[in-house]
Design a protein around this motif. Sequence first.
Motif, mmCIF file in Angstrom:
data_model
loop_
_atom_site.group_PDB
_atom_site.id
_atom_site.type_symbol
_atom_site.label_atom_id
_atom_site.label_comp_id
_atom_site.label_asym_id
_atom_site.label_seq_id
_atom_site.Cartn_x
_atom_site.Cartn_y
_atom_site.Cartn_z
ATOM 1 N N ALA A 70 0.851 -1.200 0.000
ATOM 2 C CA ALA A 70 0.000 0.000 0.000
ATOM 3 C C ALA A 70 0.880 1.241 0.000
ATOM 4 O O ALA A 70 1.936 1.259 0.627
ATOM 5 C CB ALA A 70 -0.886 -0.016 1.235
ATOM 6 N N LYS A 71 0.451 2.249 -0.718
ATOM 7 C CA LYS A 71 1.198 3.508 -0.749
ATOM 8 C C LYS A 71 0.246 4.641 -0.369
ATOM 9 O O LYS A 71 -0.234 5.384 -1.210
ATOM 10 C CB LYS A 71 1.743 3.769 -2.154
ATOM 11 N N PRO A 72 -0.053 4.740 0.942
ATOM 12 C CA PRO A 72 -1.020 5.762 1.324
ATOM 13 C C PRO A 72 -0.498 7.177 1.103
ATOM 14 O O PRO A 72 0.664 7.464 1.399
ATOM 15 C CB PRO A 72 -1.252 5.500 2.817
ATOM 16 N N ASN A 113 -3.644 9.518 -3.289
ATOM 17 C CA ASN A 113 -4.053 8.137 -3.574
ATOM 18 C C ASN A 113 -5.331 7.765 -2.835
ATOM 19 O O ASN A 113 -6.175 7.049 -3.358
ATOM 20 C CB ASN A 113 -2.956 7.147 -3.131
ATOM 21 N N CYS A 114 -5.446 8.212 -1.594
ATOM 22 C CA CYS A 114 -6.471 7.637 -0.714
ATOM 23 C C CYS A 114 -7.752 8.466 -0.599
ATOM 24 O O CYS A 114 -8.748 7.971 -0.074
ATOM 25 C CB CYS A 114 -5.899 7.438 0.684
ATOM 26 N N CYS A 118 -10.624 6.676 -2.002
ATOM 27 C CA CYS A 118 -10.537 5.211 -2.002
ATOM 28 C C CYS A 118 -11.734 4.618 -1.257
ATOM 29 O O CYS A 118 -11.987 4.951 -0.100
ATOM 30 C CB CYS A 118 -9.236 4.765 -1.338
ATOM 31 N N VAL A 146 -12.090 1.703 -0.035
ATOM 32 C CA VAL A 146 -11.799 0.679 0.994
ATOM 33 C C VAL A 146 -10.920 1.233 2.110
ATOM 34 O O VAL A 146 -10.330 0.478 2.874
ATOM 35 C CB VAL A 146 -11.141 -0.584 0.370
ATOM 36 N N LYS A 147 -10.847 2.547 2.221
ATOM 37 C CA LYS A 147 -9.906 3.079 3.216
ATOM 38 C C LYS A 147 -10.272 2.724 4.656
ATOM 39 O O LYS A 147 -9.404 2.620 5.500
ATOM 40 C CB LYS A 147 -9.674 4.574 3.055
ATOM 41 N N CYS A 205 -8.235 -0.237 5.420
ATOM 42 C CA CYS A 205 -6.823 -0.213 5.058
ATOM 43 C C CYS A 205 -5.944 0.237 6.231
ATOM 44 O O CYS A 205 -5.817 1.431 6.515
ATOM 45 C CB CYS A 205 -6.630 0.712 3.854
ATOM 46 N N TYR A 236 -3.287 2.949 5.650
ATOM 47 C CA TYR A 236 -3.835 4.306 5.535
ATOM 48 C C TYR A 236 -3.975 4.942 6.914
ATOM 49 O O TYR A 236 -3.528 6.067 7.147
ATOM 50 C CB TYR A 236 -5.200 4.258 4.825
HETATM 51 S S1 SF4 Z 1 -6.602 3.717 1.461
HETATM 52 FE FE1 SF4 Z 1 -6.925 2.799 -0.533
HETATM 53 S S2 SF4 Z 1 -5.616 3.937 -1.926
HETATM 54 FE FE2 SF4 Z 1 -4.902 4.371 0.158
HETATM 55 S S3 SF4 Z 1 -3.296 2.873 0.529
HETATM 56 FE FE3 SF4 Z 1 -5.188 2.000 1.304
HETATM 57 S S4 SF4 Z 1 -5.996 0.783 -0.382
HETATM 58 FE FE4 SF4 Z 1 -4.434 2.147 -1.260
#
Ligand code: SF4
Length: 204
Positions: free
Chosen positions: A89-91, A95-96, A99, A101-102, A105, A108
Amino acid sequence: MCHYRFEERNCIRRTQGATEQLIVYAMLWNEDLDRNPAHLPIKSLQIVYGSGTIAVEVPDTAQMLIFRRDLIDSSESVRSALNASAVSAKPSKENCQHCPVKLLCQPYWESLPSVSSDDHLSNNQVTLIKARGDRAWLATVTASAAIEVGQKIIVRNYEGGKAFWNDLRSGLSIRLTDGVLSSQEETDVPVFNLSMMSEALFLS
Ligand code: SF4
């Protein structure tokens, strides 16, 4: 040329991308002995838009080598990311932001305290302490971009608000999205006002 302020950032990104693209073409032209057997040098590089022309500095040999090296390195890292068994994951804010599904995550929410916050809507993870009437809870922040971890906060439901509200209890750790922060003047405790868009994930 960009005509509108809100377009400026996209315009800069577009221009940077186009500049890199042009330098790739320059690199290919330099090294293509089929199409450029006489090794004719590049005299100028220009990006031509309907609204104007942008001149790009022609890189010298040393700059071209650095660019080539960077290109090979970034291609390698994209290739290895694509071949990796798990995608990391690259929060980030960009990007987020949208999103879906945050709430689920973990990276995140772990990244939130190190993210700058100038967003209108705020996301916060809290542990509930005590109900304050029918529509508010005192809580401790455990992850947030806008409030320090450990600070007390009031979580407030809106009139006729969220269905999950009746399931809240002391000690519950909960993630909440898309609320609006305001301050409670008498106590300086920030108030996190849930909105119609707010979603929740109960953690424990
Ligand atoms: S919140 Fe969504 S976009 Fe951000 S890192 Fe997690 S899965 Fe990736």
